[in-house]
Design an enzyme around this catalytic site. Structure first.
Site, mmCIF file in Angstrom:
data_model
loop_
_atom_site.group_PDB
_atom_site.id
_atom_site.type_symbol
_atom_site.label_atom_id
_atom_site.label_comp_id
_atom_site.label_asym_id
_atom_site.label_seq_id
_atom_site.Cartn_x
_atom_site.Cartn_y
_atom_site.Cartn_z
ATOM 1 N N THR A 159 -7.627 -16.605 -6.583
ATOM 2 C CA THR A 159 -6.854 -17.590 -5.827
ATOM 3 C C THR A 159 -5.503 -17.604 -6.526
ATOM 4 O OG1 THR A 159 -7.565 -19.416 -7.227
ATOM 5 C CG2 THR A 159 -8.894 -19.003 -5.269
ATOM 6 N N HIS A 160 -4.439 -17.831 -5.743
ATOM 7 C CA HIS A 160 -3.071 -17.753 -6.282
ATOM 8 C C HIS A 160 -2.801 -16.391 -6.926
ATOM 9 C CE1 HIS A 160 -3.056 -22.221 -5.902
ATOM 10 N NE2 HIS A 160 -4.321 -22.070 -6.264
ATOM 11 N N SER A 281 6.357 11.768 -4.256
ATOM 12 C CA SER A 281 7.781 11.460 -4.349
ATOM 13 C C SER A 281 8.535 12.757 -4.599
ATOM 14 C CB SER A 281 8.005 10.496 -5.508
ATOM 15 O OG SER A 281 9.352 10.562 -5.945
ATOM 16 N N LYS A 287 4.070 10.500 -8.871
ATOM 17 C CA LYS A 287 3.806 9.467 -7.879
ATOM 18 C C LYS A 287 2.790 9.884 -6.823
ATOM 19 C CE LYS A 287 5.453 5.926 -7.304
ATOM 20 N NZ LYS A 287 6.754 5.479 -6.804
ATOM 21 N N ASN A 289 1.849 7.714 -3.430
ATOM 22 C CA ASN A 289 2.188 6.453 -2.775
ATOM 23 C C ASN A 289 1.237 6.121 -1.631
ATOM 24 O OD1 ASN A 289 4.433 6.192 -4.481
ATOM 25 N ND2 ASN A 289 5.676 7.453 -3.097
ATOM 26 N N GLU A 294 1.243 0.857 3.520
ATOM 27 C CA GLU A 294 2.610 0.316 3.507
ATOM 28 C C GLU A 294 3.212 0.311 4.909
ATOM 29 O OE1 GLU A 294 5.184 1.531 -0.109
ATOM 30 O OE2 GLU A 294 3.695 3.102 0.118
#
Ligand code: ARG
Length: 467
Positions: A159-160, A281, A287, A289, A294
């Site tokens: 939570t949070h 990348s 990388k 991704n 996204e």
């Protein structure tokens, strides 16, 4: 060169349409996508007109054969779409008349483009909803199976976005599945309410021909004819309902995407996504991704935009049809395409999620995630909850200083904070004990997760049988 006056309605005009205005008002560049539904609607309309004696059977047959040939021309890419002919409806009608002569001009008897386009979009939406539903079911199935496989896999629940209590990974995935179950209901609800037949409303007031709207509705698989001709040509609620469904669905997919993006990061390191769903990348060789989630997260914005476009399009519109409504198509088409592609991406990707169990387990151990279990333990031994909260708070403070999780402390260390703590505390301080104790319907215990997966599976196949 000046534009020829449009032959479909040019009778009362004394000068040709301005060339720019012709382009500005034309919709054929996008509404040609409705051609299959336009032809389907015209075939049903002609069939009904023959049944009530407005067309002869020969005229009906000529029209249907002509329309079927045109369908073939369109599918083969041989159809010559013309901007001066404005829209998909007049392009097809003009070609029909070119092919079969004067009979082609009879097709529009008792009809207007206003009820025609309203019918086309409803047919289109119904077709697309059925395709979207297949992907949605596939995604739900993938989630249910993943959840079942990972019913015992422990991860921190948040939570949070702070470690809260341990949960099972299967439980988390079933939370996603619940979101989609509601979306599925919204989709079917939208399909049902939109499945009514506008033809016969004509321009706005109905028609003087002895039409039988029940026949047309049945031929097109609609549940019934629309009740009111003015409403029939102007109502676009179904498009707004679809984009509402789409917006809520994409909101859900964006939440899942966000979690996938976080989980694949080195900082969380909870899951791996197979390389085929990721890209590299061009500058940073290390990388990998998570582009697919996204992009889904990003595409959510455009779908919200389409919902707002359609709501604003209809805001304050007087009855009945207004040309504004030509603007309904592009937002709806793009919403449909975006939803279908995002669901496909997710349905392909979710079953391929590889949980990094050891890493999730470690993370669950690190954040004092069983602190509530210790408090509950003390309460069971007769300590008041507020006092238990205080005792556990002190234990956590000690753990932070000594860099020990609660389960790593010795009994003596724990006893500093309360004498009530005994050897049996370690049963509740383990992650396994913590999740197993939440053993009620809707809880995270592994056996509950398996039972929930089974119920979800049954609900989904009941839906399939009913559809
Ligand atoms: N292209 C128009 C649309 O998409 C078809 C209906 C046009 N009707 C009219 N009276 N101009 O809404």
């Amino acid at each position: 060169m000046s534009q020829a006056t449009n032959q479909s309605w040019g009778g009362r005009f004394s000068e040709p349409t301005d060339a720019f205005v012709a382009r500005f008002t034309a919709s054929v560049n996008f509404d040609q996508r409705l051609a299959p539904q336009d032809i389907q609607g015209s075939i049903a309309h002609a069939t009904m007109l023959a049944r009530v004696g407005v067309l002869t059977d020969d005229e009906r047959d000529a029209i249907i054969n002509g329309l079927n040939e045109i369908q073939g021309e369109i599918e083969r890419g041989e159809f010559n779409w013309s901007v001066p002919l404005e829209d998909v409806h007049m392009n097809i009608e003009a070609r029909l008349t070119e092919k079969i002569g004067i009979t082609g001009k009879k097709l529009h008897t008792g009809r207007s483009r206003n009820d025609q386009v309203a019918t086309d979009i409803r047919l289109f939406m119904r077709d697309e909803i059925d395709v979207i539903e297949v992907e949605l079911k596939r995604l739900r199935e993938g989630m249910i199976e993943l959840a079942d496989r990972e019913a015992e896999t422990i991860m921190p629940g948040f939570t949070h976005l702070q470690t809260a209590q341990p949960v099972t990974f299967g439980h988390h995935i079933l939370a996603w599945q619940e979101m989609l179950a509601r979306d599925h209901e919204r989709l079917l609800d939208c399909r049902k309410r939109g499945n009514v037949m506008p033809l016969g409303a004509a321009a706005l007031a109905g028609t003087t021909y002895p039409i039988d709207r029940h026949v047309t509705a049945e031929l097109l698989g609609f549940d019934r004819p629309t009740e009111n001709s003015l409403d029939a040509v102007s109502d676009r609620d179904f498009a707004i309902e679809f984009t509402s469904f789409a917006s809520i669905l994409l909101m859900h997919l964006s939440r899942m995407s966000e979690e996938l993006v976080l989980w694949t990061s080195a900082q969380f390191n909870f899951i791996d996504l197979p390389d085929r769903f990721c890209t590299g990348s061009s500058i940073m060789p290390q990388k990998k991704n998570p582009d697919v989630p996204e992009l889904v997260r990003g595409k959510t914005g455009r779908v919200y935009g389409h919902l707002i476009s359609l709501l604003t399009l209809m805001k304050s519109q007087p009855l009945a049809y207004n040309k504004d409504n030509q603007e309904d198509k592009e937002p709806l088409f793009d919403a449909v395409d975006t939803v279908r592609d995002c669901l496909k991406a997710f349905a392909d990707m979710v079953p391929a999620i590889e949980p990094k169990k050891a890493s999730m387990y470690e993370a669950a151990r690190r954040g004092f995630s069983t602190a509530t279990d210790l408090a509950d333990y003390l309460v069971r031994k007769g300590v008041a909850f507020r006092d238990a909260h205080e005792i556990v708070g002190q234990s956590v403070a000690y753990g932070l200083k000594s860099e020990k999780d609660l389960s790593e402390m010795s009994l003596d260390e724990l006893k500093q904070f309360s004498d009530t703590i005994e050897q049996d505390v370690f049963e509740v301080l383990t992650l396994e004990g913590s999740v197993a104790a939440r053993n009620h319907i809707g809880g995270t215990a592994p056996n509950q997760v398996r039972a929930a997966a089974q119920r979800a599976r049954e609900a989904l196949s009941a839906l399939k049988a009913g559809a």
